[in-house]
Design a protein around this motif. Structure first.
Motif, PDB file in Angstrom:
ATOM      1  N   ASN A 158       0.282   2.332  -9.798  1.00  0.00           N
ATOM      2  CA  ASN A 158       0.037   3.560 -10.559  1.00  0.00           C
ATOM      3  C   ASN A 158      -1.269   4.252 -10.184  1.00  0.00           C
ATOM      4  N   PHE A 159      -2.268   3.480  -9.761  1.00  0.00           N
ATOM      5  CA  PHE A 159      -3.602   4.053  -9.610  1.00  0.00           C
ATOM      6  C   PHE A 159      -4.110   4.114  -8.169  1.00  0.00           C
ATOM      7  N   LEU A 160      -3.359   3.564  -7.211  1.00  0.00           N
ATOM      8  CA  LEU A 160      -3.755   3.726  -5.818  1.00  0.00           C
ATOM      9  C   LEU A 160      -3.426   5.133  -5.333  1.00  0.00           C
ATOM     10  N   ALA A 161      -4.290   5.682  -4.506  1.00  0.00           N
ATOM     11  CA  ALA A 161      -3.977   6.936  -3.824  1.00  0.00           C
ATOM     12  C   ALA A 161      -2.800   6.707  -2.878  1.00  0.00           C
ATOM     13  N   VAL A 162      -2.208   7.798  -2.408  1.00  0.00           N
ATOM     14  CA  VAL A 162      -1.002   7.700  -1.572  1.00  0.00           C
ATOM     15  C   VAL A 162      -1.228   6.794  -0.367  1.00  0.00           C
ATOM     16  N   ALA A 163      -2.358   6.896   0.271  1.00  0.00           N
ATOM     17  CA  ALA A 163      -2.665   6.056   1.431  1.00  0.00           C
ATOM     18  C   ALA A 163      -3.611   4.921   1.061  1.00  0.00           C
ATOM     19  N   GLY A 164      -3.660   4.568  -0.242  1.00  0.00           N
ATOM     20  CA  GLY A 164      -4.592   3.565  -0.716  1.00  0.00           C
ATOM     21  C   GLY A 164      -4.237   2.153  -0.297  1.00  0.00           C
ATOM     22  N   LEU A 165      -5.181   1.235  -0.502  1.00  0.00           N
ATOM     23  CA  LEU A 165      -5.017  -0.151  -0.070  1.00  0.00           C
ATOM     24  C   LEU A 165      -5.438  -1.097  -1.188  1.00  0.00           C
ATOM     25  N   LEU A 166      -4.553  -2.020  -1.524  1.00  0.00           N
ATOM     26  CA  LEU A 166      -4.855  -3.112  -2.444  1.00  0.00           C
ATOM     27  C   LEU A 166      -5.059  -4.370  -1.614  1.00  0.00           C
ATOM     28  N   THR A 167      -6.237  -4.997  -1.697  1.00  0.00           N
ATOM     29  CA  THR A 167      -6.519  -6.205  -0.933  1.00  0.00           C
ATOM     30  C   THR A 167      -6.659  -7.385  -1.886  1.00  0.00           C
ATOM     31  N   VAL A 168      -5.877  -8.434  -1.610  1.00  0.00           N
ATOM     32  CA  VAL A 168      -5.787  -9.589  -2.506  1.00  0.00           C
ATOM     33  C   VAL A 168      -5.970 -10.868  -1.695  1.00  0.00           C
ATOM     34  N   LEU A 169      -6.667 -11.860  -2.264  1.00  0.00           N
ATOM     35  CA  LEU A 169      -6.799 -13.188  -1.662  1.00  0.00           C
ATOM     36  C   LEU A 169      -6.072 -14.198  -2.530  1.00  0.00           C
ATOM     37  N   LEU A 170      -5.185 -14.986  -1.909  1.00  0.00           N
ATOM     38  CA  LEU A 170      -4.438 -16.030  -2.609  1.00  0.00           C
ATOM     39  C   LEU A 170      -4.077 -17.147  -1.634  1.00  0.00           C
ATOM     40  N   PRO A 171      -3.796 -18.358  -2.126  1.00  0.00           N
ATOM     41  CA  PRO A 171      -3.189 -19.373  -1.265  1.00  0.00           C
ATOM     42  C   PRO A 171      -1.805 -18.904  -0.814  1.00  0.00           C
ATOM     43  N   PRO A 172      -1.304 -19.380   0.332  1.00  0.00           N
ATOM     44  CA  PRO A 172      -0.027 -18.879   0.864  1.00  0.00           C
ATOM     45  C   PRO A 172       1.152 -18.919  -0.116  1.00  0.00           C
ATOM     46  N   PRO A 173       1.395 -20.013  -0.854  1.00  0.00           N
ATOM     47  CA  PRO A 173       2.560 -19.991  -1.767  1.00  0.00           C
ATOM     48  C   PRO A 173       2.436 -18.921  -2.848  1.00  0.00           C
ATOM     49  N   GLU A 174       1.228 -18.787  -3.416  1.00  0.00           N
ATOM     50  CA  GLU A 174       1.020 -17.770  -4.450  1.00  0.00           C
ATOM     51  C   GLU A 174       1.083 -16.361  -3.858  1.00  0.00           C
ATOM     52  N   MET A 175       0.642 -16.207  -2.597  1.00  0.00           N
ATOM     53  CA  MET A 175       0.740 -14.892  -1.974  1.00  0.00           C
ATOM     54  C   MET A 175       2.194 -14.489  -1.790  1.00  0.00           C
ATOM     55  N   ARG A 176       3.043 -15.443  -1.436  1.00  0.00           N
ATOM     56  CA  ARG A 176       4.467 -15.111  -1.309  1.00  0.00           C
ATOM     57  C   ARG A 176       5.035 -14.656  -2.649  1.00  0.00           C
ATOM     58  N   ALA A 177       4.610 -15.313  -3.718  1.00  0.00           N
ATOM     59  CA  ALA A 177       5.060 -14.897  -5.047  1.00  0.00           C
ATOM     60  C   ALA A 177       4.538 -13.502  -5.388  1.00  0.00           C
ATOM     61  N   PHE A 178       3.265 -13.242  -5.032  1.00  0.00           N
ATOM     62  CA  PHE A 178       2.711 -11.921  -5.323  1.00  0.00           C
ATOM     63  C   PHE A 178       3.408 -10.843  -4.494  1.00  0.00           C
ATOM     64  N   GLU A 179       3.722 -11.146  -3.253  1.00  0.00           N
ATOM     65  CA  GLU A 179       4.416 -10.167  -2.409  1.00  0.00           C
ATOM     66  C   GLU A 179       5.754  -9.768  -3.033  1.00  0.00           C
ATOM     67  N   ALA A 180       6.457 -10.720  -3.611  1.00  0.00           N
ATOM     68  CA  ALA A 180       7.736 -10.409  -4.245  1.00  0.00           C
ATOM     69  C   ALA A 180       7.542  -9.500  -5.460  1.00  0.00           C
ATOM     70  N   VAL A 181       6.497  -9.776  -6.238  1.00  0.00           N
ATOM     71  CA  VAL A 181       6.200  -8.942  -7.403  1.00  0.00           C
ATOM     72  C   VAL A 181       5.772  -7.541  -6.960  1.00  0.00           C
ATOM     73  N   ALA A 182       4.911  -7.476  -5.939  1.00  0.00           N
ATOM     74  CA  ALA A 182       4.423  -6.183  -5.460  1.00  0.00           C
ATOM     75  C   ALA A 182       5.554  -5.324  -4.902  1.00  0.00           C
TER      76      ALA A 182
END
Length: 248
Positions: A158-182
């Motif tokens: 909702n709040f990123l600009a059109v060309a905006g970037l969200l940068t997140v750090l997670l362990p690989p299994p949790e990152m896969r879960a976050f990617e699915a949510v994102a």
């Protein structure tokens, strides 16, 4: 016992009031996040304020907002920001993300409130033993009182600009879960830095940059230590943190 402060080359992080102290994870995220074209950055769950201060050092003009649910940590982050060379560009607010969202104008009503960059090291322990320290549990574990993957992804969408970037750090299994949510809200990995302790070891963390509608992922790797010497930083790690660590 961790020190009450961590001295960097250009600023000092006082951390006695913070559940989460300065860590290699946070330093890597602060140094590796792509700040190209940054104009307005939000640090979600700022803790000591480290990521906000690193962004301010790396980018000479970016305006930075930092939110922190724990009042004591937020106060210390604000003090760290006030004492740094870039105090005029950093504002710390003692709010949860939900409270912050409630105070913000909608991006459709005020395009100036959009962020070019959002950065976050969200709570990621799910099934592990909770700490007796409630603040540390909130910072490290995803539960009813902490920042959820869904809330983080929805806010960014909702709040990123059109060309905006969200940068997140997670362990690989949790990152896969976050990617699915994102993906459910239209955010997809554009970049991925795979962090290993040493060459050939299993990946420890992923630092992933998400963009609205991104169609391809550029992946790179970084090892913290050399293969030959367990106590020696790799050349790539030293190059990344050279502007921050005193010993580099």
């Amino acid at each position: 016992m961790p020190n009450d402060y961590f001295q960097f080359q250009q600023f000092r992080i006082e951390q006695s009031a913070c559940a989460m102290k300065v860590s290699t994870d946070a330093c890597l995220l602060g140094a590796a996040a792509d700040l190209t074209g940054a104009t307005r950055l939000l640090d979600i769950g700022t803790g000591t304020g480290l990521l906000a201060l690193m962004a301010a050092q790396r980018h000479a003009t970016v305006a930075i907002e930092a939110v922190e649910i724990d009042a004591a940590a937020a106060a210390q982050a604000a003090a760290n920001a006030a004492a740094c060379p870039w105090a005029g560009r950093i504002r710390v607010r003692a709010l949860s993300l939900a409270e912050y969202t409630a105070t913000a104008p909608t991006p459709l009503a005020d395009a100036d409130f959009q962020f070019s960059h959002i950065i976050c090291n969200p709570p990621f322990f799910r099934q592990s033993l909770r700490s007796p320290n409630a603040a540390r549990t909130t910072a490290r574990h995803e539960d009813a009182g902490s920042l959820s993957f869904a809330a983080l992804a929805a806010f960014a969408a909702n709040f990123l600009a059109v060309a905006g970037l969200l940068t997140v750090l997670l362990p690989p299994p949790e990152m896969r879960a976050f990617e699915a949510v994102a993906a459910q809200v239209g955010l997809y990995p554009a970049t991925r830095l795979v962090v290993r302790h040493r060459p050939g070891s299993r990946p420890l963390r992923h630092i992933t940059g998400f963009r609205p509608g991104a169609s391809a992922t550029h992946e790179t790797e970084l090892t913290i230590r050399t293969a030959e010497n367990e106590t020696e930083y790799s050349a790539a790690f030293e190059a990344l943190l050279a502007g921050f660590y005193l010993a580099l």
